[in-house]
Every structure is written in C-alpha cells, then in structure tokens.
Design an enzyme around this catalytic site. Structure first.
Site, short mmCIF file in Angstrom:
data_model
loop_
_atom_site.label_atom_id
_atom_site.label_comp_id
_atom_site.label_asym_id
_atom_site.label_seq_id
_atom_site.Cartn_x
_atom_site.Cartn_y
_atom_site.Cartn_z
N PHE A 115 31.75 40.79 28.62
CA PHE A 115 32.05 39.49 29.25
C PHE A 115 33.45 38.99 28.89
CE2 PHE A 115 32.19 35.71 26.54
CZ PHE A 115 31.93 36.25 25.29
N LYS A 116 34.07 39.54 27.86
CA LYS A 116 35.40 39.05 27.48
C LYS A 116 36.42 39.22 28.59
CE LYS A 116 34.71 39.02 22.57
NZ LYS A 116 33.30 39.46 22.55
N ASP A 117 36.18 40.16 29.50
CA ASP A 117 37.06 40.31 30.66
C ASP A 117 37.13 39.04 31.51
OD1 ASP A 117 37.69 43.02 30.16
OD2 ASP A 117 35.90 43.69 31.22
#
Ligand SMILES: *Cc1c(COP(=O)(O)O)cnc(C)c1O
Length: 481
Positions: A115-117
C-alpha cells in the site's frame, strides 16, 4: 490551509514549505491548523465523482489541504499518479465483499505490491514538481528492510532533480525484494547493500543526517512515513472505500487497519475528523503490540531493538510508532495547550522515562475518536489466511491477515467492516505455504502480477559497502545530483 507543529511552535507554514521537510524545527510533526469539514452536499457530490474517477476524488480532497499549488497543476499531477496503468484497475483501490458485512479494500496493486505505493507515487510527482519550481535538487537518503525502499525507488525513478540512495542490509532481504529494487535500471537510483543488519543501515542514515554541514551541502532529504503529504494521499482511499461499500451517506462503516508506524490508520483518523461517517477505526498489530497496549491501557512504551520481534508480518515490526504523536495531539485538543502537553509527553517524558501514561480522562476520550485495537500472532495470521481462503476464496498476505483477525473481534451488526489489504501474498509466499502445510489441501499459489514475473533473472545494480557512514558519504559525493 496552514500547518502547525504538534509540539506547540506557533509558526504557521504552507504545504509546499513542509512538503520536503521531515520533523518540524521543534521536533514535532506537522498537522493542518484545523481539519476541513465535509458537509452532506459535498459528500454527495464526491460519491458521484468517485464512481467515475479516483484521481478526481483525490484532487478534491487534496485541494482542501494544498493552497500553494495552482489548481490546474495539482489536477495534472494527481491524474498522472492514479492511473489504471500504474494501479492495475480503474477503481485504483477496489473493494470486494468477502462474506456478510466483511469487505476487503485492495491498496496493494501498485508497482511494488504494497500500500505504500498509494502515497509514494504521489510524492514522486509532488517532489519533482516542487523542486523544479524552486530550481533545486534533492538527494533522498533512506534505509529499508524491504517495502519502503522499493516503494520510494519506484516512485522516484527517472524523476528530474532527484537521486535516491537506499541502504539495505546486504543479503538479508527476500530474493523477490532484492530483485525488485536492484533490477531498476534508472541512473538516479543508487542501491547500497550494507554489510550489516537493518539497524546498521538506520544508524548510518542518522549519522549522515546529523552531519548538518554535509546535509546542507549535498541537499540530503528523506521520504519517511512522517511526511505529511504521504499521510494526506492516504486519506483519499478511506473516502473511496466508504463510497464503494455503501449506497447512501446515511450509512456508517468501520475500517480495520494492519498497523506499524501509525501512518495508514492516522489517515483514517483524519478522514473521520473531516466528517466521513466512520464508526470504528480498528487498529491491528502483530506481536509488536506497542500500539495495542496504548489503546487498551493509556500507556505508551516504545520497545528496544532487543524487545522488537521479527515476525511473519515484517512491515509491522516496529519498536515505536513514528506517526502516533499526531493522534495524541488531536486527542489532547489540537490547540496550544495540547501542543505544550504533547511536548511534555513526546519531547520530555519519552526521553526521560522511556514512555508515558496519559490520564484516565484523556484515555476515556479515545472512544469518541472511534479507535479500538487488537493483536494478532503468527498462529492467528496463518489461521486467518487459511480461513479467508476457505470461506471467501481470496488469498491474503500476512499483514492483511492480522487486520482480518482483529476485525473479526470488532464486528457490529449492520455496519460494514472494510479491512485494508496492505500487501499482496506474492511477497510472502513462504508463510502462505506454511499456512496450508499439513492441511490435506494443496496450498494455493500466490499470483505474481505480469509486470513482475521473472524479475529475479534481470541484471542487478547495487554497491556493497561496509557499515561505515564515512564510506556512504563518499559514495553520495561521487554519485549525487
Ligand atoms: C508499512 C506497512 C504496514 C504498516 O503501515 P503503517 O502506516 O506504518 O502503520 C502494514 N502492512 C504493510 C504491508 C506495510 O508495508
């Protein structure tokens, strides 16, 4: 919109001023002076907008917080970020029903499968834009044990005015993670494999950043999780998830969030403060339960490195939660008095006593912010992966499994529970296999997205260096922009 520090420094700053910064000068974290409130008419308009375009919803929300980037520019940057080509689906963060009132929101279909993208991809666009506007450049220095480093590199690759120097412990990342980072061909990405462990990498980053003369001269910056723009980007998918799981704005939902540094769930807190009808924010930890302990007892006690467990949901293996100070400032009232008290807790008590306990009245206020918490262990994680596969035919990763486990303890009849999927199972294939071992059913194989198949075979670019800050500095000097 102006920004203040959680530790009481009254100076107000604009978004572009804090974009490239880490901590506020007084050691606090930046927060907006107040949260914009979203009224019923706006929520209705956004529901219609979100059905067509995640990027347009993102633009609406971001523009409430960003006053110093012209509207047309911001819209262009956001549209360039949230595309089907990069995130795999038109919805960007599609919500799927698992069973009954339980939903899964996919945040992990970006280039690095975590999810860091969602935030880092926007940060890449914002950094490039702001640096060009100022005629400046930046050398981003970071340490990674996996997820953050690759998300940063995929966001910053090829960006003008930016070089990335990413330290990782030599030979200690998974083969897939190594391939992901080291196969990037871009000239502005510099992988440094340090002969040591992750803590050595982090110590080197600290040593280099503490050399203020070097830092200024070589324009050293970071992209860590306390960056406000990262948090802000994450607020958007709470709205997007809410609109997908409900039919009308009279409904409420709960979110369950696999948590480490408190960045993801803090964005949910911000969405709730803006008026998004969130019933509960369910915080899930793994064996590193510093946050679960706080929400249950009111005591915040960061762990030492020796007390920090290495678990099968490694991206949640934290000793302290770097974004957590933001929530405490809000809990205490989000004003000058709260700033003084936050300073006493985080700036003084933490260093002096290694932790702090808030008062009983302060602890009692947590319920009105919607927070509840729980903890998940290795065995819980395996059971959740298996159970979700058997009941809903959906294979989840180990972090998401922690979220599902804790979500199951906080279900309320009639309130949809949206669990945030923070990574894809392909990144954690060994634990997936373990979850199904000896069960008499073949383990489902995690699917590797087409773009990443065979990356283990690509040529790799990285430099091995001893765990020595002086040598890392020399490497930066010879390769920096
Ligand atoms: C970073 C990460 C987390 C923790 O998120 P925080 O914002 O640090 O709370 C959870 N799951 C995965 C897969 C991650 O990469």
């Amino acid at each position: 919109m102006k920004y203040l520090s959680t530790r009481g420094d009254p100076t107000l700053r604009g978004f572009s001023d804090i974009l490239l910064e880490g901590l506020a000068p007084d050691g606090g974290l930046y927060l907006p002076a107040s949260y914009p409130k979203v009224d019923a008419a706006t929520l209705t308009r956004w529901r219609a907008l979100a059905a067509n375009s995640y990027a347009d919803l993102a633009y609406e929300i971001l523009s409430l917080y960003i006053g110093d980037i012209p509207a047309a520019d911001l819209q262009r940057l956001v549209r360039a970020t949230y595309t089907e080509a990069v995130f795999g689906t038109r919805e960007i963060t599609p919500v799927a029903q698992l069973e009954g009132g339980l939903y899964l929101q996919a945040l992990s279909n970006g280039p690095t499968l975590a999810f860091k993208d969602m935030a880092m991809q926007l940060l890449g666009q914002l950094f490039e834009y702001e640096l060009a506007r100022r005629g400046e450049h930046l050398n981003i220095l970071g340490a990674t044990s996996g997820d953050t480093g690759s998300a940063a590199e995929y966001a910053m690759r090829g960006k003008r005015g930016i070089h990335v120097f990413m330290l990782s412990p030599h030979g200690r990342m998974s083969p897939f993670q190594q391939a992901q980072m080291f196969s990037l061909p871009d000239a502005n990405i510099h992988n440094i494999a340090v002969e040591g462990v992750f803590d050595d990498c982090q110590d080197i980053v600290k040593a280099v950043s503490n050399d203020l003369e070097f830092k200024r001269r070589w324009k050293i910056g970071t992209v860590n999780s306390i960056n406000w723009a990262r948090l802000l980007a994450q607020v958007v998918y709470y709205f997007a998830g809410y609109f997908q799981a409900t039919k009308s704005n009279a409904e409420r939902v709960s979110f369950a969030v696999p948590s480490g540094n408190f960045g993801n769930i803090c964005a949910g807190h911000v969405a709730r403060m803006m008026g998004l009808p969130i019933h509960r924010l369910v915080l899930a930890t793994n064996e590193n339960d510093v946050l679960d302990e706080f929400f249950r007892t009111g005591t915040y006690r960061p762990r030492s490195t020796a007390e920090t467990h290495e678990t099968s949901s490694p991206s949640m293996d934290i000793s302290k939660a770097s974004n957590f100070e933001r929530f405490v400032f809000d809990l205490l009232g989000h004003d000058a008095k709260a700033g003084a008290r936050t300073k006493a807790l985080f700036g003084e008590a933490l260093a002096r006593d290694g932790g702090f306990t808030i008062t009983r009245e302060e602890h009692a206020r947590i319920a009105s912010f919607g927070f509840v918490s729980g903890k998940s262990t290795h065995a819980d994680r395996l059971a959740a992966i298996r159970g979700t596969w058997q009941r809903s035919h959906r294979l989840v990763d180990t972090h998401t499994a922690d979220g599902l486990k804790v979500a199951s303890e906080h279900l309320d009849a009639g309130v949809p529970m949206i669990v945030l999927e923070t990574a894809l199972p392909a990144k954690f294939a060994a634990t997936i296999e373990e979850a199904f071992a000896g069960q008499g059913v073949p383990a489902p194989a995690p699917e590797v997205p087409a773009g990443l198949r065979g990356i283990e075979k690509l040529p790799r670019r990285f430099t091995v260096l001893p765990a020595d800050a002086a040598l890392v500095k020399r490497h930066i000097e010879t390769h920096a922009g």
